[in-house]
Each structure stands twice: as structure tokens, then as C-alpha cells.
Design a protein around this motif. Structure first.
Motif, PDB file in Angstrom:
ATOM      1  N   THR A   1     -39.875 -13.485  17.005  1.00 59.31           N
ATOM      2  CA  THR A   1     -38.756 -14.339  16.590  1.00 59.31           C
ATOM      3  C   THR A   1     -37.831 -13.591  15.641  1.00 59.31           C
ATOM      4  O   THR A   1     -36.605 -13.658  15.768  1.00 59.31           O
ATOM      5  N   ASN A   2     -38.404 -12.860  14.690  1.00 63.23           N
ATOM      6  CA  ASN A   2     -37.583 -12.090  13.747  1.00 63.23           C
ATOM      7  C   ASN A   2     -36.740 -11.051  14.463  1.00 63.23           C
ATOM      8  O   ASN A   2     -35.552 -10.866  14.154  1.00 63.23           O
TER       9      ASN A   2
ATOM     10  N   PHE B   1     -41.156 -15.351   8.028  1.00 64.96           N
ATOM     11  CA  PHE B   1     -39.911 -15.483   8.782  1.00 64.96           C
ATOM     12  C   PHE B   1     -38.752 -14.912   7.983  1.00 64.96           C
ATOM     13  O   PHE B   1     -38.400 -15.417   6.929  1.00 64.96           O
TER      14      PHE B   1
ATOM     15  N   CYS C   1     -35.349 -21.028  15.842  1.00 65.66           N
ATOM     16  CA  CYS C   1     -36.234 -20.435  14.836  1.00 65.66           C
ATOM     17  C   CYS C   1     -37.093 -21.501  14.158  1.00 65.66           C
ATOM     18  O   CYS C   1     -38.287 -21.291  13.933  1.00 65.66           O
TER      19      CYS C   1
ATOM     20  N   VAL D   1     -33.908 -12.826  16.312  1.00 66.28           N
ATOM     21  CA  VAL D   1     -32.849 -13.285  15.414  1.00 66.28           C
ATOM     22  C   VAL D   1     -31.983 -12.109  14.963  1.00 66.28           C
ATOM     23  O   VAL D   1     -30.750 -12.186  14.972  1.00 66.28           O
TER      24      VAL D   1
END
Length: 589
Positions: free
Chosen positions: A573-574, A404, A380, A577
Motif C-alpha cells: 500500500t505504501n 502506514f 488506503c 501511494v
């Protein structure tokens, strides 16, 4: 070549994007992660209190230099008359002494001004005393960067709800300045008498924001959402010359967050020293800075060129921890199947069942937790730094830190702190250095082409892996069913039942391993991201300089594409994750 502030500098009059710019289009490597120290305070402190306030601030800065020897201190200061000026002068004295002692080993400490108005307007409207004005001019010349509404979007007042533009002397500019200070500072020094003044942009408003509280005179969405991390607040009791200001307790210090009960038993004797429980994140930054400051550390060089040291470290740590995590997962599956097979083949080895349960429920969860968490964290960090670097180099004002995981998983909050600190470094640098827009765009194209190649390759590999494990599970299930149907036949050996157990366990392991790795979900998300990058490249290719219908210049339209693909990268990316955090190893299920 080293720049004046000690950072790696690759500037050139004739800029070649492949030889003179770093990866992501940066002109220079920001270097170690700074600890950002914001300052808010009264303009009219009582003169008799200044010696004590100066001494206490000096001790705290020296403590930070001692405990964080590889971490640069970046003081974000409004440079207003009064305590802002006092704090800036003490800071410059302390870091100058540090440079005298450690020479080139001292980090690149920085004083960065964050003004509510342009420097000319600030000097003309906020300083009537010639001596104070002279001090301001001296501090401005000593700053490593000066941010103001003329060069920093975040310090500009947003349009009012009725569309009326704010005037230059609108007091709301101080509220906007306070938001910027708190948003970008991890440690906030508040020289405050403790009284609520009900003034927009007052010290009490900044203190409330740092604590995550909502001030009655909030002026922006950020104050309500509180998307930035509530960091450290150090309240120096500062009496004012104003009538009614408390005069007792001058120089006393209060810290926030308050120490947990376990730490209260070990209270430090000297209240001027920052409590240890407040230095957890700064010490984490120090550990990273120690690694990237090692002269033997080699930054990554890829198709984009030389990458920054912090990005290189994050990428390497992510790769290393991913390998460790996947090895533990494979070891669990192999060891588990071996134990099941041995326990079924011999009645004397039935105790292996208990060993398997101990391994699955106690040992493995502990062994895989740290490498998985570190893999997620550093991957991240690398992705957020990529977006922030490109946006900063291209002059895009968005903050990757704000986008983020803004409201979940406190364990990853340090990533936002790091990215926000790096973004501030770059914002300060580009406040006085030229951006190379076209060269940055060429670097961004390289990044996008690299992402397309990477995502295309990964989606194919993940698809094959998901299909392989699915077929393996199906084959094992069919075999288990056939053996189970045939085990009562007289010609079948007595150990047939044991093989049924082994086959069923193998079927379950194949399903569990594939799910733990997230092959199908990751492949689906990568496919969406691949399509977005391909779309972005197409959008860049259709931009023509001679297009008469557009009111925007070509580069302004190209910046729109870079902003859009950065948003897409952060969104992907979020999602990744969130999926990884939900994908918890649960042997009981």
C-alpha cells in the motif's frame, strides 16, 4: 444485538466464524470513529484551583459534544490520584448527561484506563490514601476497558540494552505509559504548572511528546522518531502543592498548535472554547461518523461475511472516486483529440487550440485532483483497517497506523489518526472479552484466498491493458511516420499534414493515458503482492500440530504468518501511494 456500551455485538457462546463473526474475524463492529482524548496531569493540584479546572474541562467536553454530535469521545486516562481522577469524574458526569438528553442517539462514549502497572500493583503501590483508593476502584468499575502491562504489549517496558529485566517498581513504567497516552491520543489535556521536573514519565515529558519535541529524559525510540501525529494540546494551568510551583494564572488555558495569523483576527472571546482551527480533523471524523451512523447506510456483505460500517464506507468511497477519476481522464483524452481534429480540419476552428490549452492546463487539473486524492485516501483507509482488524482479532500487537506512510504526506495523516483510534477501541474491547483465535484464522484464510483471486485477476487485466495501450501507441506512431513521409506526394490531399498532427497527438495521448493510469507499475506490484499471499497460504498449510521441532504452538506460528502478510500488505500500500502521489498530471510534459 447491542452490547452494553451501545456497539453492535455479535458474541456467542458457540462461535461459528461464518455466522457469528464479522469480516476480518472481529467479534463486534467498533462503530463510529472516536475522538481520543488523553489526560496527563499532576497528582497534587491545589484544592482551591479545582472548581475552575473542573468548570473549564466541562465546558470543553460539552463543546465537543455539541460540535461532534455523531462522534464518540474516548477518554484515555491513567487514573492516577489528582487531576487524572478529577478529569475522569468530570468526563463520566458529562457523558452521562449526554445519554440522558439523547438516549439511544448518543454515541458510545468510553472511559478507558491506561495503567502503568497491573491494577493490583497500581492500587497497592500508588495509593496510600484509603479515600483515593476507593475512588480508583469506583473508576475502574466505570471504565469500558482497562489496559495495563498484563494485557497490553505497548504498556510493557521493553528489555533494557543490557538484557536486564525491569523490576515491577521501575519508574520507567510511567514513561512507557506517557508514550502510550500520547501515541494514541489526538487531543491531549495537560493539567500542568509549566515547570520542568526532570522526572521520567512526568507531565512535562508527555507535553513535549505531544508537541513533537524531544524531552531530555526520553525513554524509547518512539519519542525520537515521533511517528505518531502531533495532535492538539490543551494546557490547563494547574498550580501544585509542591514548593516553588507557580500559583498565578490558575485555570488559564493555552492551546497548541498556535493559531495561524489569519485565524488570530477572529479570536474567540471565551478562552475555554477550543479554537476552530484545532477542530479540523475532529470535524472530518464527524463527517464520516455522520454517514456511517445513518440508519439507511448498509454495510458491505462479501465472502468474509458482514464488514464493519467504517470499512464499508471507505471501500465504497474509494470505488466511487476511482470511477469518477478514470472518467475525467478518458474525457480529457477524447475531448482533446476531438479538439485537435476539428482545429486541423478547419482553419476557422484554430481557436480550439486555445480551448484545448485552457482545458488541459486549467480545468482538468482542478477537476481530477479531488477524486484522485479521495480515491487514494479511502483505499488506503480500507487497506489499513483490514490489517488492523485482523491483527487486533488475532492478538497481534503491531499497529497498522505506525506502519502506514510514517513520515510523508501530511494530507494523509488523518488516516493514521483514524486507524489508531479504531485500534485503541479494539484493544480496549479485547482487554475484557475473549478472542476467538481459530475462527479469526479461518476468516483470515478467506481474506487471503480472496486477495489471491483478486490479485491474479487484476494482474492479468492490467497486463492486457498495458499491452493494448502500448500496441496502440506503436501503431499510431508508425501511421504518423508513414503519413509524414507520404505527405509531399502529389497524389496526397492537402489535409495530410493535419492528419500527421492528429496521429502524433493520438500517439502522445495513448502514452500519457497509460502512464497516468499506471498500468505497468501497478501490475508489477500486484504480481509481487500475489506471490507473497500465495507464500503466506503455503506457510499456513505446512504448519502441523504434531511438529516436534518447533517450540511454538501451531496458533503462535499462524500468528507469525498473519503478521507477516499484514506487513506485506501495508508495504505494498505504501509503495502504491508513493507511486500515485508521484504520478502527477503534467500537461506541459
Amino acid at each position: 444485538m447491542a452490547s452494553a456500551n451501545g456497539l453492535i455485538d455479535v458474541r456467542s457462546t458457540a462461535v461459528n466464524p461464518m455466522t457469528d463473526l464479522l469480516g476480518h474475524g472481529l467479534v463486534q463492529d467498533p462503530g463510529p470513529i472516536p475522538l481520543v482524548i488523553g489526560v496527563v496531569g499532576h497528582r497534587d493540584p491545589v484544592a482551591s484551583a479545582l472548581p475552575v479546572l473542573r468548570d473549564h474541562l466541562r465546558r470543553q467536553l460539552e463543546q465537543l459534544l455539541q460540535e461532534l454530535p455523531h462522534t464518540p469521545l474516548l477518554m484515555l486516562n491513567g487514573l492516577a490520584e489528582g487531576m487524572d481522577t478529577v478529569a475522569a469524574q468530570v468526563f463520566l458526569e458529562v457523558v452521562a448527561h449526554d445519554r440522558e438528553l439523547r438516549h439511544e442517539k448518543a454515541p458510545a462514549h468510553q472511559l478507558v484506563g491506561a495503567l502503568p502497572k497491573t491494577p493490583a500493583a497500581f492500587a497497592a503501590e500508588d495509593f496510600q490514601d484509603p479515600e483515593a483508593l476507593a475512588v480508583l476502584e469506583e473508576l475502574l468499575s466505570s471504565c469500558d476497558g482497562v489496559l495495563h502491562p498484563g494485557n497490553c504489549q505497548a504498556l510493557r517496558l521493553p528489555p533494557s540494552p543490557d538484557g536486564v529485566l525491569h523490576t515491577a517498581d521501575d519508574p520507567a513504567c510511567y514513561g512507557q505509559q506517557g508514550i502510550f497516552m500520547v501515541r494514541n491520543s489526538y487531543l491531549l489535556l495537560a493539567f500542568f504548572d509549566g515547570l520542568e521536573t526532570m522526572l521520567v514519565g512526568g507531565t512535562s515529558q508527555s507535553v513535549a511528546m505531544q508537541k513533537g519535541e524531544i524531552h531530555p529524559l526520553f525513554v524509547g525510540v518512539e519519542e525520537v522518531l515521533n511517528r505518531s501525529e502531533s495532535g492538539i494540546l490543551i494546557h490547563h494551568q494547574t498550580p501544585r502543592r509542591k514548593l516553588g510551583s507557580p500559583q498565578q494564572g490558575s485555570g488559564s488555558i493555552r492551546y497548541w498548535p498556535i493559531a495561524p495569523k489569519a485565524a488570530i483576527e477572529h479570536v474567540q472571546q471565551d478562552e475555554t472554547l477550543i479554537p476552530k482551527h484545532l477542530l479540523k480533523v475532529p470535524l472530518y471524523l464527524e463527517a464520516l461518523n455522520r454517514e456511517i451512523s445513518d440508519p439507511y447506510f448498509k454495510p458491505t456483505v462479501n465472502s468474509e461475511g458482514l464488514m464493519t460500517r467504517l470499512w464499508s464506507l471507505a471501500d465504497k468511497k474509494a470505488q466511487d472516486n476511482k470511477v469518477i477519476y478514470e472518467r475525467w481522464c478518458r474525457l480529457l483524452v477524447i475531448t482533446g483529440l476531438a479538439m485537435i481534429l476539428l482545429s486541423q480540419l478547419s482553419s476557422q476552428l484554430h481557436a480550439l487550440w486555445w480551448a484545448l490549452l485552457f482545458l488541459a492546463f486549467i480545468i482538468f487539473p482542478r477537476l481530477q485532483k479531488e477524486p484522485k486524492h479521495d480515491f487514494i485516501s479511502y483505499r488506503c483507509l480500507a487497506e489499513c483497517l483490514t490489517v488492523q482488524h485482523i491483527w487486533s482479532a488475532a492478538g497481534i500487537d503491531d499497529s497498522a497506523a505506525d506502519l502506514f506512510l510514517p513520515r510523508c504526506d501530511s494530507e494523509l495523516a488523518w488516516i493514521r489518526t483514524v486507524v489508531r483510534s479504531v485500534g485503541l477501541q479494539l484493544l480496549s474491547f479485547y482487554s475484557h472479552e475473549q478472542r476467538h483465535e481459530q475462527q479469526t484464522l479461518q476468516k483470515a484464510r478467506l481474506w487471503m484466498n480472496e486477495q489471491v483471486s483478486y490479485l491474479d485477476d487484476k494482474t492479468k487485466k492490467l497486463s492486457r491493458k498495458a499491452k493494448r495501450w502500448k500496441i496502440s501507441a506503436q501503431v499510431l506512431a508508425v501511421l504518423a511516420l508513414l503519413v509524414a513521409l507520404l505527405q509531399d506526394q502529389v497524389w496526397m490531399p492537402q489535409t495530410t499534414g493535419s492528419w500527421v498532427v492528429v496521429l502524433v497527438a493520438s500517439f502522445g495521448s495513448a502514452i500519457a493515458y497509460s502512464d497516468l493510469m499506471g498500468y505497468e507499475d501497478t501490475q508489477a506490484r500486484f504480481a509481487i503482492s500475489l506471490a507473497q499471499f500465495q507464500r503466506a497460504i503455503k506457510a499456513l498449510n505446512v504448519i502441523k500440530p504434531e511438529t516436534p521441532q518447533s517450540s511454538l504452538l501451531p496458533y503462535e506460528r499462524e500468528k507469525i504468518v498473519l503478521e507477516a502478510i499484514g506487513l506485506e500488505k501495508l508495504e505494498e500500500t505504501n509503495q502504491w501511494v508513493n507511486d500515485q502521489l508521484r504520478r502527477v498530471y503534467a500537461p506541459g510534459s
